[in-house]
Scaffold this motif. Structure first.
Motif, PDB file in Angstrom:
ATOM      1  N   THR A  30       0.585   1.997   9.007  1.00 50.92           N
ATOM      2  CA  THR A  30       0.660   0.719   8.388  1.00 50.92           C
ATOM      3  C   THR A  30       1.090  -0.448   9.452  1.00 50.92           C
ATOM      4  O   THR A  30       0.686  -1.538   9.109  1.00 50.92           O
ATOM      5  CB  THR A  30       1.618   0.454   7.112  1.00 50.92           C
ATOM      6  OG1 THR A  30       2.691   1.102   7.189  1.00 50.92           O
ATOM      7  CG2 THR A  30       0.774   1.290   5.887  1.00 50.92           C
ATOM      8  N   LEU A  56      -6.955   2.424   5.292  1.00 50.87           N
ATOM      9  CA  LEU A  56      -5.936   3.698   5.147  1.00 50.87           C
ATOM     10  C   LEU A  56      -6.430   4.878   4.429  1.00 50.87           C
ATOM     11  O   LEU A  56      -6.095   5.933   4.625  1.00 50.87           O
ATOM     12  CB  LEU A  56      -4.740   2.864   4.679  1.00 50.87           C
ATOM     13  CG  LEU A  56      -3.956   2.002   5.732  1.00 50.87           C
ATOM     14  CD1 LEU A  56      -2.864   1.418   4.979  1.00 50.87           C
ATOM     15  CD2 LEU A  56      -3.367   2.736   6.892  1.00 50.87           C
ATOM     16  N   ALA A  57      -6.948   4.327   3.192  1.00 50.94           N
ATOM     17  CA  ALA A  57      -7.406   5.495   2.153  1.00 50.94           C
ATOM     18  C   ALA A  57      -8.260   6.463   2.775  1.00 50.94           C
ATOM     19  O   ALA A  57      -8.627   7.495   2.564  1.00 50.94           O
ATOM     20  CB  ALA A  57      -7.725   4.788   0.782  1.00 50.94           C
ATOM     21  N   GLU A  81      -7.111   8.681   4.940  1.00 54.51           N
ATOM     22  CA  GLU A  81      -6.224   9.663   4.327  1.00 54.51           C
ATOM     23  C   GLU A  81      -7.276  10.946   3.698  1.00 54.51           C
ATOM     24  O   GLU A  81      -7.136  11.946   3.678  1.00 54.51           O
ATOM     25  CB  GLU A  81      -5.291   9.292   3.403  1.00 54.51           C
ATOM     26  CG  GLU A  81      -4.092   8.462   3.830  1.00 54.51           C
ATOM     27  CD  GLU A  81      -3.409   9.506   4.757  1.00 54.51           C
ATOM     28  OE1 GLU A  81      -3.113  10.376   4.369  1.00 54.51           O
ATOM     29  OE2 GLU A  81      -3.084   8.938   5.904  1.00 54.51           O
ATOM     30  N   VAL A 105      -6.442  -1.254   2.406  1.00 58.08           N
ATOM     31  CA  VAL A 105      -6.400  -0.119   1.688  1.00 58.08           C
ATOM     32  C   VAL A 105      -7.311   0.870   1.866  1.00 58.08           C
ATOM     33  O   VAL A 105      -7.358   1.847   1.874  1.00 58.08           O
ATOM     34  CB  VAL A 105      -5.973  -0.805   0.130  1.00 58.08           C
ATOM     35  CG1 VAL A 105      -6.516   0.512  -0.860  1.00 58.08           C
ATOM     36  CG2 VAL A 105      -4.749  -1.349  -0.146  1.00 58.08           C
ATOM     37  N   LEU A 163       0.605  -1.283  -0.076  1.00 57.72           N
ATOM     38  CA  LEU A 163      -0.276  -0.656   0.764  1.00 57.72           C
ATOM     39  C   LEU A 163      -0.370   0.849   0.550  1.00 57.72           C
ATOM     40  O   LEU A 163      -1.395   1.406   0.494  1.00 57.72           O
ATOM     41  CB  LEU A 163      -0.184  -1.049   2.254  1.00 57.72           C
ATOM     42  CG  LEU A 163      -0.647  -2.581   2.882  1.00 57.72           C
ATOM     43  CD1 LEU A 163      -0.444  -2.519   4.351  1.00 57.72           C
ATOM     44  CD2 LEU A 163      -2.146  -2.561   2.449  1.00 57.72           C
ATOM     45  N   LEU A 178       1.481   7.728   7.075  1.00 55.03           N
ATOM     46  CA  LEU A 178       1.019   6.670   6.554  1.00 55.03           C
ATOM     47  C   LEU A 178       2.037   5.457   6.894  1.00 55.03           C
ATOM     48  O   LEU A 178       1.324   4.362   7.091  1.00 55.03           O
ATOM     49  CB  LEU A 178       0.488   6.923   5.001  1.00 55.03           C
ATOM     50  CG  LEU A 178      -0.122   5.610   4.398  1.00 55.03           C
ATOM     51  CD1 LEU A 178      -1.457   5.732   5.148  1.00 55.03           C
ATOM     52  CD2 LEU A 178      -0.318   6.106   2.995  1.00 55.03           C
ATOM     53  N   SER A 181      -3.324   3.208  -1.158  1.00 54.24           N
ATOM     54  CA  SER A 181      -3.953   4.129  -0.264  1.00 54.24           C
ATOM     55  C   SER A 181      -3.663   5.586  -0.355  1.00 54.24           C
ATOM     56  O   SER A 181      -4.562   6.139  -0.282  1.00 54.24           O
ATOM     57  CB  SER A 181      -3.252   3.672   1.188  1.00 54.24           C
ATOM     58  OG  SER A 181      -3.615   2.079   1.600  1.00 54.24           O
ATOM     59  N   GLY A 224      -6.674   7.869  -1.216  1.00 50.15           N
ATOM     60  CA  GLY A 224      -7.067   8.859  -0.059  1.00 50.15           C
ATOM     61  C   GLY A 224      -6.952  10.277  -0.520  1.00 50.15           C
ATOM     62  O   GLY A 224      -7.906  11.096  -0.298  1.00 50.15           O
TER      63      GLY A 224
END
Length: 313
Positions: A247, A181-182, A185, A178, A103, A243, A107, A111
């Motif tokens: 998660t 989260l990306a 970011e 992903v 992950l 990060l 990510s 990001g």
């Protein structure tokens, strides 16, 4: 350069000391939470069975004896067996750590790349478009983290059925976590990099290069991107820790097998060795990455080497 190495080692040692202090605090809190036999054994277990379980995990020893054993396991990295699963914690952690690494490993670069694209688009856009774009990013950034996660599950997992809404079912199960989260970011790093690029644009060496008619490609990559990436690289080392925290939410909402979801389960069952491993292993990864960042940063920014030489003199 030697001064930078010494400072990096000091920060690494300080990080280990903080981690040890947090581990001891975790032990004290776990003792205050009560007897783990009531959360692991069945509700109809007899008192003799509970006493045997407490003796097996060393719960019947004195507080200081348990604390010394706990500190020894923390320092050596041997966390013992899980209370619930009766297996070595290191063996249990391997697939879950790998799930979290996938992950974060996917990510973070996505990001950062998205943040660089956002930042340069803001430079090329008109003032009005740039202001609207910035407000849009700030609006997305202000949303609570669970909102886009739930919307993504509802739209792409339940209605459209493009991706599995939960579980760890191969590559498809990674897509939504992903991307979310990306995207987070990309917004944060894009806003940061945009501000840095604006500052670099006002530097004398950039103004001189533009006055000399330097090619735009070379101007943006060599004169703008590299100085701005120094800030992003420093931000990156800190963002890895944040990060890892993000998660935990994503893994639990998506029922994804990672360290975060395992830590929540260990906390609910008062499984101290497993919880200790879930906290300690990601923290070690973060400290090592931060140490590497401290070593690489002077190479990226020669001004830090010059400052180090001036200080050492």
């Amino acid at each position: 350069m030697m001064l930078s190495v010494i400072q990096a080692v000091r920060r690494l040692f300080g990080g280990f000391m903080v981690l040890l202090a947090v581990s001891i605090l975790l032990f004290v809190v776990s003792k205050l939470m009560g007897d783990p036999s009531y959360s692991i054994l069945s509700i109809d277990a007899t008192q003799s069975q509970r006493a045997a379980f407490r003796a097996e995990i060393g719960w019947n020893q004195s507080f200081w004896a348990q604390l010394l054993q706990y500190i020894g396991r923390t320092v050596t990295g041997h966390f013992g067996n899980s209370y619930e699963m009766q297996q070595p914690v290191s063996q249990i952690l391997v697939p879950y750590v790998w799930g979290t690494v996938k992950l974060v490993g996917l990510s973070l670069p996505l990001g950062m790349f998205g943040g660089i694209v956002f930042a340069f688009l803001s430079l090329w856009a008109s003032d009005r478009t740039e202001r609207m774009f910035q407000r849009f990013l700030l609006l997305l950034y202000s949303l609570p983290g669970f909102v886009p996660v739930i919307l993504a599950i509802e739209i792409f997992g339940v209605k459209l059925k493009w991706f599995p809404p939960s579980g760890s079912q191969g590559i498809q199960s990674l897509v939504m976590p992903v991307v979310l989260l990306a995207g987070s970011e990309a917004i944060k790093s894009g806003l940061l990099l945009r501000t840095k690029l604006r500052e670099v644009m006002e530097e004398k060496f950039v103004v001189t290069a533009r006055a000399k008619g330097l090619a735009p490609r070379r101007l943006y990559i060599q004169y703008l991107l590299r100085p701005a990436l120094i800030l992003v690289f420093s931000y990156l080392s800190i963002q890895v820790g944040q990060l890892l925290g993000s998660t935990i939410i994503v893994e639990n909402i998506f029922a994804y097998e990672g360290v975060g979801s395992l830590a929540i389960h260990a906390l609910s069952t008062r499984d101290l060795p497993l919880l200790q491993g879930c906290i300690f292993v990601p923290a070690i990864i973060f400290l090592v990455l931060r140490f590497v960042t401290d070593l690489v940063q002077p190479w990226l920014d020669p001004r830090l080497q010059q400052a180090g030489r001036r200080v050492s003199i």
